[in-house]
Design a protein around this motif. Structure first.
Motif, PDB file in Angstrom:
ATOM      1  N   LYS A 121       0.822  -1.211   0.000  1.00  0.00           N
ATOM      2  CA  LYS A 121       0.000   0.000   0.000  1.00  0.00           C
ATOM      3  C   LYS A 121       0.859   1.265   0.000  1.00  0.00           C
ATOM      4  N   ASP A 122       0.553   2.193  -0.927  1.00  0.00           N
ATOM      5  CA  ASP A 122       1.227   3.501  -0.979  1.00  0.00           C
ATOM      6  C   ASP A 122       2.743   3.343  -0.988  1.00  0.00           C
ATOM      7  N   PHE A 123       3.228   2.492  -1.858  1.00  0.00           N
ATOM      8  CA  PHE A 123       4.648   2.148  -1.894  1.00  0.00           C
ATOM      9  C   PHE A 123       5.494   3.243  -2.532  1.00  0.00           C
ATOM     10  N   THR A 124       5.018   3.827  -3.622  1.00  0.00           N
ATOM     11  CA  THR A 124       5.783   4.864  -4.314  1.00  0.00           C
ATOM     12  C   THR A 124       5.077   6.209  -4.211  1.00  0.00           C
ATOM     13  N   ASN A 125       5.875   7.264  -4.214  1.00  0.00           N
ATOM     14  CA  ASN A 125       5.358   8.626  -4.268  1.00  0.00           C
ATOM     15  C   ASN A 125       5.696   9.221  -5.631  1.00  0.00           C
ATOM     16  N   ILE A 126       4.719   9.864  -6.250  1.00  0.00           N
ATOM     17  CA  ILE A 126       4.953  10.442  -7.568  1.00  0.00           C
ATOM     18  C   ILE A 126       4.295  11.810  -7.664  1.00  0.00           C
ATOM     19  N   THR A 127       5.023  12.743  -8.289  1.00  0.00           N
ATOM     20  CA  THR A 127       4.484  14.067  -8.600  1.00  0.00           C
ATOM     21  C   THR A 127       4.810  14.365 -10.057  1.00  0.00           C
ATOM     22  N   MET A 128       3.817  14.855 -10.810  1.00  0.00           N
ATOM     23  CA  MET A 128       4.032  15.209 -12.207  1.00  0.00           C
ATOM     24  C   MET A 128       3.470  16.597 -12.471  1.00  0.00           C
TER      25      MET A 128
END
Length: 530
Positions: A121-128
């Motif tokens: 759960k919620d393993f990676t954080n991403i912003t684009m």
């Protein structure tokens, strides 16, 4: 009707596999002459400038390869997690399998890391951000270590991976699974939010959430990269690109896809005769005279899961008679035993009928006997075009007092490992080869066919054809039960037949176009539909 009830096909991420040694500085080198043991897990990056091509068809659009060039790589030991629940009323528990000095132990993961069968759960954080600097994607996403396509990242790594090809196959009554990355192999970090973005160039920042980075001791930093998205519509595809797209689509069908219809062209491509573990015996076996004469040893154990994906639809939607109402559903029978269910069919000369035999094995997997198990028949109807074993399962709609109201016309089956039901039981086959109709069931020219339901695997049929779904147009309102019954004629030898039947309550109400169907949840799973 929902798309889930009609078809359980899902697109997989396609992974670019050529890691080699050319990794950029933001990652951790994978192929190296350094003898220092690699970290347990490494985040590696192959590029900082990625172009993704989206193919647009009438039915929708998808990326042939949504990989952004980020991978998690296992160290000298596999990265493995067992995910299981004791019952549908119990919570899902995840344990990491730790290998140390050749010995394995299990450690329960901290609360919140695994809440379902979908992944960490919620393993990676991403912003684009887009070209104007506006944020278009921000947040976290789950991570499935099991990937359809993965690759060795180091030359000394094992040449095969033992892990399944996905984490969750869509069956709400899954019991247990195994997630993992083979030692020295990769699993892709592929953002799921890209499909909805318009064409353009974006700046992205991707990293592992701190709690996972610290807990699993993940080496290698996150990265900033430029992602360019372009689209090609179907009419603009070259012949070669269209063929490549078709091949990718077909390869993208997962192990939990259920049974889908075939065309004559599909039937011509069936390969059961060429798959080593699906090749029938060379001759008709000598069989025992009675069930009591069977050799002692492992046996399959067929169990029926509650019907699922249930809804009420109009006949016009099924290609049948308009204004008639049908209950459509998915039905899964799985093998919880100590042996695979192996059934061979041998063709009667000049006919479309085979004599079927069940095979038996000792604890070492050696064949030790066989018994007559009924027949297989060739189904020449469009959408079938394969050999059906005639004594596997039966579906009925029962009244409130559990007497038969409607019987499904589906009474013959091709055995296929469509669903991972419980891969944590002993000797479960977690990476089966016969996962759809193109890998088993045979063509009409076959002399013999082998059909297999492996340990831990289920075979799901979605009943949405007239004659297979339940016609309830003329039934009175009230409570009914969908009955799924395995081995209905007791042709197959099992460990137990006391668990062969499951019942799922449904409630009919309303009339005409306002006819409604309520489906009470089972411990909160697969809840009500209209």
């Amino acid at each position: 009707m929902t798309s889930t009830a009609r078809s359980r096909r899902r697109w997989r991420p396609f992974v670019a596999l050529a890691l080699g040694a050319g990794l950029v500085a933001t990652g951790t080198a994978v192929a190296s002459a350094d003898t220092t043991p690699p970290p347990p897990l490494s985040l590696v990056t192959t590029a900082t400038d990625v172009t993704l091509t989206r193919y647009v068809y009438e039915f929708g659009s998808f990326f042939l390869d949504p990989s952004i060039g980020m991978y998690l790589v296992a160290g000298k030991d596999p990265f493995e997690i067992e995910v299981k629940r004791k019952s549908y009323a119990d919570p899902i528990v995840a344990q990491q399998v730790i290998t140390k000095s050749g010995k394995k132990s299990k450690v329960t993961l901290p609360a919140g890391m695994v809440t379902d069968f979908g992944g960490l759960k919620d393993f990676t954080n991403i912003t684009m951000t887009d070209a104007d600097g506006a944020t278009v994607v921000s947040g976290s996403q789950d991570f499935c270590p099991n990937t359809y396509e993965s690759s060795r990242a180091r030359p000394e790594a094992p040449d095969t991976t033992p892990y399944p090809m996905d984490c969750f196959n869509g069956n709400p009554f899954q019991i247990g699974n195994v997630w993992g990355i083979q030692s020295g192999w990769t699993a892709a970090i592929a953002p799921t939010e890209l499909e909805g973005l318009p064409d353009g160039t974006y700046q992205a920042s991707v990293d592992i959430a701190p709690r996972y980075r610290d807990y699993f001791k993940i080496a290698g930093a996150g990265t900033n990269l430029t992602i360019t998205i372009t689209s090609i519509v179907e009419g603009a595809l070259s012949t070669a690109d269209r063929a490549r797209a078709k091949a990718k689509i077909e390869a993208a069908q997962p192990a939990g896809a259920g049974h889908d219809h075939l065309t004559e062209g599909d039937a011509a491509q069936q390969v059961s005769a060429y798959s080593p573990d699906l090749r029938p015996a060379a001759r008709i076996p000598e069989t025992v005279s009675s069930r009591a004469a069977l050799p002692k040893g492992p046996r399959p154990d067929l169990r029926s899961l509650p019907a699922w994906g249930i809804s009420l639809v109009d006949g016009a939607e099924l290609g049948g008679t308009p204004d008639r109402k049908y209950i459509v559903f998915g039905a899964t029978v799985w093998n919880a035993g100590t042996s695979p269910l192996v059934v061979d069919g041998f063709r009667r000369t000049g006919t479309d009928l085979m004599d079927a035999y069940q095979y038996f094995y000792d604890a070492k997997g050696k064949q030790v006997g066989s018994a007559n198990a009924g027949t297989m028949e060739w189904d020449k109807r469009e959408g079938h075009l394969h050999w059906h074993f005639t004594d596997f399962a039966q579906y009925n709609l029962l009244t409130a007092d559990q007497t038969e109201a409607v019987r499904s016309g589906k009474e013959a089956f091709c055995l296929v490992n469509t669903d991972a039901v419980d891969y944590t039981i002993a000797n479960a086959k977690v990476r089966p080869t016969n996962t759809d109709l193109s890998s088993s069931c045979g063509a009409n020219t076959a002399v013999a066919v082998r059909e297999v339901l492996d340990i831990g695997n289920g075979d799901t049929y979605t009943q949405f054809l007239p004659g297979q779904s339940f016609d309830v147009t003329d039934l009175p309102n009230g409570t009914y039960y969908i009955e799924v019954k395995a081995n209905p004629s007791d042709r197959l030898a099992e460990l137990s037949t006391t668990n062969n039947t499951s019942l799922r309550k449904v409630i009919l109400s309303g009339s005409g176009d306002d006819r409604k169907l309520e489906v009470p949840a089972v411990h909160g799973l697969d809840g009500p539909t209209g």
